[in-house]
Motif scaffolding. Structure first.
Motif, PDB file in Angstrom:
ATOM      1  N   UNK A 123       0.850  -1.182   0.000  1.00 46.82           N
ATOM      2  CA  UNK A 123       0.000   0.000   0.000  1.00 46.82           C
ATOM      3  C   UNK A 123       0.889   1.237   0.000  1.00 46.82           C
ATOM      4  N   UNK A 124       0.345   2.329  -0.526  1.00 51.00           N
ATOM      5  CA  UNK A 124       1.036   3.618  -0.499  1.00 51.00           C
ATOM      6  C   UNK A 124       0.053   4.658   0.022  1.00 51.00           C
ATOM      7  N   UNK A 125       0.395   5.306   1.128  1.00 51.21           N
ATOM      8  CA  UNK A 125      -0.479   6.294   1.726  1.00 51.21           C
ATOM      9  C   UNK A 125       0.298   7.091   2.757  1.00 51.21           C
ATOM     10  N   UNK A 126      -0.065   8.345   2.906  1.00 52.05           N
ATOM     11  CA  UNK A 126       0.595   9.164   3.923  1.00 52.05           C
ATOM     12  C   UNK A 126       0.118   8.804   5.317  1.00 52.05           C
ATOM     13  N   UNK A 127      -1.077   8.225   5.431  1.00 45.18           N
ATOM     14  CA  UNK A 127      -1.629   7.937   6.750  1.00 45.18           C
ATOM     15  C   UNK A 127      -2.163   6.522   6.890  1.00 45.18           C
ATOM     16  N   UNK A 128      -2.912   6.039   5.914  1.00 45.17           N
ATOM     17  CA  UNK A 128      -3.581   4.752   6.058  1.00 45.17           C
ATOM     18  C   UNK A 128      -2.688   3.572   5.757  1.00 45.17           C
ATOM     19  N   UNK A 129      -3.121   2.391   6.191  1.00 49.27           N
ATOM     20  CA  UNK A 129      -2.416   1.144   5.913  1.00 49.27           C
ATOM     21  C   UNK A 129      -3.396  -0.005   6.042  1.00 49.27           C
ATOM     22  N   UNK A 130      -2.947  -1.185   5.650  1.00 49.32           N
ATOM     23  CA  UNK A 130      -3.746  -2.400   5.756  1.00 49.32           C
ATOM     24  C   UNK A 130      -2.927  -3.411   6.535  1.00 49.32           C
ATOM     25  N   UNK A 131      -3.505  -3.971   7.565  1.00 51.29           N
ATOM     26  CA  UNK A 131      -2.779  -4.888   8.427  1.00 51.29           C
ATOM     27  C   UNK A 131      -2.151  -6.043   7.670  1.00 51.29           C
ATOM     28  N   UNK A 132      -0.866  -6.298   7.943  1.00 56.75           N
ATOM     29  CA  UNK A 132      -0.169  -7.414   7.330  1.00 56.75           C
ATOM     30  C   UNK A 132       0.347  -7.160   5.936  1.00 56.75           C
TER      31      UNK A 132
END
Length: 307
Positions: free
Chosen positions: A31-40
């Motif tokens: 993932x690419x994001x300044x704030x968010x993410x996805x577990x694992x």
């Protein structure tokens, strides 16, 4: 196939991540994001770094607002990656044409997605309309921006489309199901005095059979949203509701069940096919109508909008 998801906001978490996770075609590899993410899932904050460090990821799905999307898509294409674009595919028609030319030159796939076209009842509506003599087409798309875009100022900034952000969903369905092309001939756009994009709009379209085709958009609708397309033809009556989730023909419900469940699972299945064949699919008909509305529409200033 491995895929990177760029822009981890509400739409990515609610729709894209589940569709990718449940798909037999895809593995969410970054993932690419300044704030968010996805577990694992490996997370990057810098897009260029992801492209450089993960050459094994050949496909990128962009869930960014329209204005920055061109820059990210162009960088991905130049890096030889296949690109999937959330709707609308760009901030301008010129950007979209440029991306299509880049993709063809680099021999990579580019997919301008229109998720509402994948709603359950769109194929049934298209099939019924193919040989009908139309008299009236009424599109009503009304919802509460505070519910669907809470605090997201970008939708009211230049390039954010305003009420045409949901309105383009209606236009994507309309341009899919009508057998004859239409074009906009008049519009009135309501701009809050403190905002750069409209909060309501009324549009009228030319139809080659002489049918009356209208679009009514409102982003201040209280209560439950209304997402409907009603068609009166010489041969009968069609009503599509719930953004394409419900269809009645002459009062009888359509009972056809699509083979694959959900708008975004269908989009990702189609993207897999495009990547396998190296195809560019970038239909800009819905966006052309929006551009025409901004060009031809009468601007009306209304009360300021505050969250």
């Amino acid at each position: 196939m491995q895929i990177a998801l760029v822009g981890i906001g509400k739409i990515a978490l609610d729709q894209h991540v589940p569709a990718i996770t449940d798909s037999p075609d895809w593995e969410l590899a970054a993932t690419v994001s300044r704030q968010g993410s996805v577990g694992g899932v490996p997370a990057f904050t810098d897009f260029d770094r992801m492209l450089a460090e993960r050459p094994d990821i050949r496909v990128v799905s962009l869930c960014l607002p329209p204005v920055p999307r061109f820059d990210y898509a162009a960088r991905a294409i130049r890096a030889g990656r296949h690109v999937m674009l959330e709707k609308p595919p760009g901030a301008t028609l010129s950007e979209c044409h440029a991306l299509a030319d880049m993709a063809r030159a680099q021999r990579v796939s580019l997919y301008a997605t229109w998720h509402s076209r994948q709603a359950d009842k769109v194929p049934g509506a298209k099939a019924w309309l193919k040989d009908k003599n139309l008299r009236r087409v009424t599109i009503t798309w009304k919802e509460d921006v505070r519910q669907w875009h809470p605090g997201q100022d970008w939708v009211f900034e230049a390039g954010g489309l305003g009420v045409f952000d949901p309105g383009i969903n209606a236009l994507s369905i309309l341009t899919e199901i009508l057998p004859d092309p239409i074009h906009l001939c008049a519009a009135e756009l309501h701009f809050p005095e403190n905002r750069e994009t409209p909060i309501a709009a009324n549009c009228r379209f030319y139809h080659p059979q002489g049918a009356e085709v209208t679009l009514d958009l409102d982003w201040l609708e209280p209560g439950s949203p209304t997402w409907s397309i009603e068609v009166v033809a010489e041969e009968g009556h069609m009503l599509m509701e719930n953004g394409g989730g419900k269809l009645t023909i002459d009062g009888a419900p359509d009972k056809c069940v699509p083979g694959l469940s959900g708008e975004y699972p269908r989009l990702y299945s189609q993207m897999a096919d495009l990547v396998k064949t190296g195809t560019v699919d970038i239909d800009l008909a819905p966006m052309r109508h929006v551009a025409d509305a901004f060009t031809l529409g009468k601007r009306v200033t209304v009360a300021p909008f505050e969250w």
